[in-house]
Design a protein around this motif. Structure first.
Motif, short mmCIF file in Angstrom:
data_model
loop_
_atom_site.label_atom_id
_atom_site.label_comp_id
_atom_site.label_asym_id
_atom_site.label_seq_id
_atom_site.Cartn_x
_atom_site.Cartn_y
_atom_site.Cartn_z
N MET A 1 0.78 -1.13 0.04
CA MET A 1 0.03 0.11 0.10
C MET A 1 0.96 1.18 0.12
O MET A 1 0.40 2.42 -0.47
N LEU A 2 2.19 1.11 0.53
CA LEU A 2 3.04 2.22 0.68
C LEU A 2 3.15 2.79 -0.75
O LEU A 2 3.43 3.97 -1.14
N SER A 3 3.59 1.73 -1.87
CA SER A 3 3.75 2.17 -3.14
C SER A 3 2.53 2.74 -3.91
O SER A 3 2.67 3.65 -4.66
N VAL A 4 1.42 2.17 -3.51
CA VAL A 4 0.17 2.56 -4.30
C VAL A 4 0.13 4.22 -3.71
O VAL A 4 -0.30 5.12 -4.46
N LEU A 5 0.15 4.13 -2.27
CA LEU A 5 0.12 5.68 -1.87
C LEU A 5 1.00 6.74 -2.42
O LEU A 5 0.31 7.86 -2.88
N ARG A 6 2.11 6.09 -2.68
CA ARG A 6 3.29 7.05 -3.32
C ARG A 6 2.77 7.52 -4.77
O ARG A 6 3.00 8.64 -5.28
N ILE A 7 2.38 6.50 -5.73
CA ILE A 7 1.97 6.82 -6.97
C ILE A 7 0.96 7.53 -7.00
O ILE A 7 0.85 8.49 -7.82
N PHE A 8 -0.07 7.40 -6.22
CA PHE A 8 -1.50 8.19 -6.25
C PHE A 8 -1.23 9.61 -5.94
O PHE A 8 -1.53 10.40 -6.91
N VAL A 9 -0.34 9.69 -4.97
CA VAL A 9 0.01 11.14 -4.63
C VAL A 9 0.94 11.79 -5.92
O VAL A 9 0.67 12.90 -5.92
N VAL A 103 9.30 10.83 3.20
CA VAL A 103 10.65 11.08 3.46
C VAL A 103 11.28 9.91 4.60
O VAL A 103 12.24 9.04 4.48
N PHE A 104 10.44 9.53 5.59
CA PHE A 104 10.71 8.45 6.66
C PHE A 104 10.55 7.18 6.23
O PHE A 104 11.16 6.07 6.51
N ALA A 105 9.24 6.89 5.64
CA ALA A 105 8.77 5.50 5.09
C ALA A 105 9.63 5.01 4.00
O ALA A 105 9.75 3.62 3.80
N GLY A 106 9.93 5.93 3.05
CA GLY A 106 10.77 5.42 1.84
C GLY A 106 9.77 5.21 0.75
O GLY A 106 8.49 5.47 0.94
N PRO A 107 10.09 4.58 -0.61
CA PRO A 107 9.16 4.61 -1.53
C PRO A 107 8.42 3.33 -1.89
O PRO A 107 7.34 3.33 -2.31
N GLY A 108 8.52 2.41 -1.07
CA GLY A 108 7.72 1.11 -1.05
C GLY A 108 8.56 0.06 -1.84
O GLY A 108 9.59 0.51 -2.44
N PRO A 109 8.09 -1.06 -2.28
CA PRO A 109 8.63 -2.03 -3.03
C PRO A 109 8.65 -1.72 -4.51
O PRO A 109 9.31 -2.42 -5.16
N TRP A 110 7.65 -1.17 -4.87
CA TRP A 110 7.37 -0.98 -6.29
C TRP A 110 8.16 0.10 -6.81
O TRP A 110 7.29 1.34 -6.99
N SER A 111 9.51 0.25 -6.58
CA SER A 111 10.06 1.58 -6.90
C SER A 111 11.53 1.22 -7.58
O SER A 111 12.02 0.01 -7.32
N ILE A 112 12.02 2.01 -8.13
CA ILE A 112 13.39 1.78 -8.82
C ILE A 112 14.33 1.92 -7.39
O ILE A 112 15.47 1.20 -7.52
N ASP A 113 14.09 2.74 -6.63
CA ASP A 113 15.06 2.80 -5.38
C ASP A 113 15.07 1.34 -4.74
O ASP A 113 16.22 0.94 -4.40
#
Length: 122
Positions: A1-9, A103-113
């Motif tokens: 869900m962290l990756s989904v939040l990042r992408i959606f925002v 900044v603190f949680a990071g990008p999540g698993p679906w990311s280039i990072d």
């Protein structure tokens, strides 16, 4: 869900920069110039959102974008009242803290990072 939040925002925030520079999906602000505070904000919004969308340099991009939203809030809203609900600053406040969370949680698993981190470990 962290990756989904990042992408959606990132997709939501990208619209603000695209509107300023390209008049899409809404008209550009009147008297917009590239070499102004609004122009700098638009550049941060486009570049930062694209980085966030890809999950590349996520923490750094989110930190800069969180700062941009804090500056936007404190430049525009305090003269209209203290509370975000009454001064119209809810969106800036929400973006600021979502970006600060990233900044603190990071990008999540679906990311280039995350992919680069996995490759470095292997």
């Amino acid at each position: 869900m962290l990756s989904v939040l990042r992408i959606f925002v990132a997709l939501l925030f990208l619209q603000h920069g695209l509107m300023k520079y390209f008049g899409f999906p809404a008209n550009s602000p009147p008297n917009f110039t590239m070499f102004s505070l609004a122009g700098l904000a638009g550049a941060i919004e486009i570049v930062g959102s694209l980085l966030l969308l890809a999950g590349l340099y996520t923490r750094q991009a989110a930190f800069i974008m969180s700062g941009e939203m804090a500056v936007a809030y404190f430049m525009l809203r305090p003269q209209r009242g203290f509370f975000p609900l009454t001064n119209g600053g809810e969106l800036e406040s929400l973006y600021c803290f979502v970006f600060l969370y990233l900044v603190f949680a990071g990008p999540g698993p679906w990311s280039i990072d995350a992919t680069r981190r996995r490759a470095a470990i292997a």
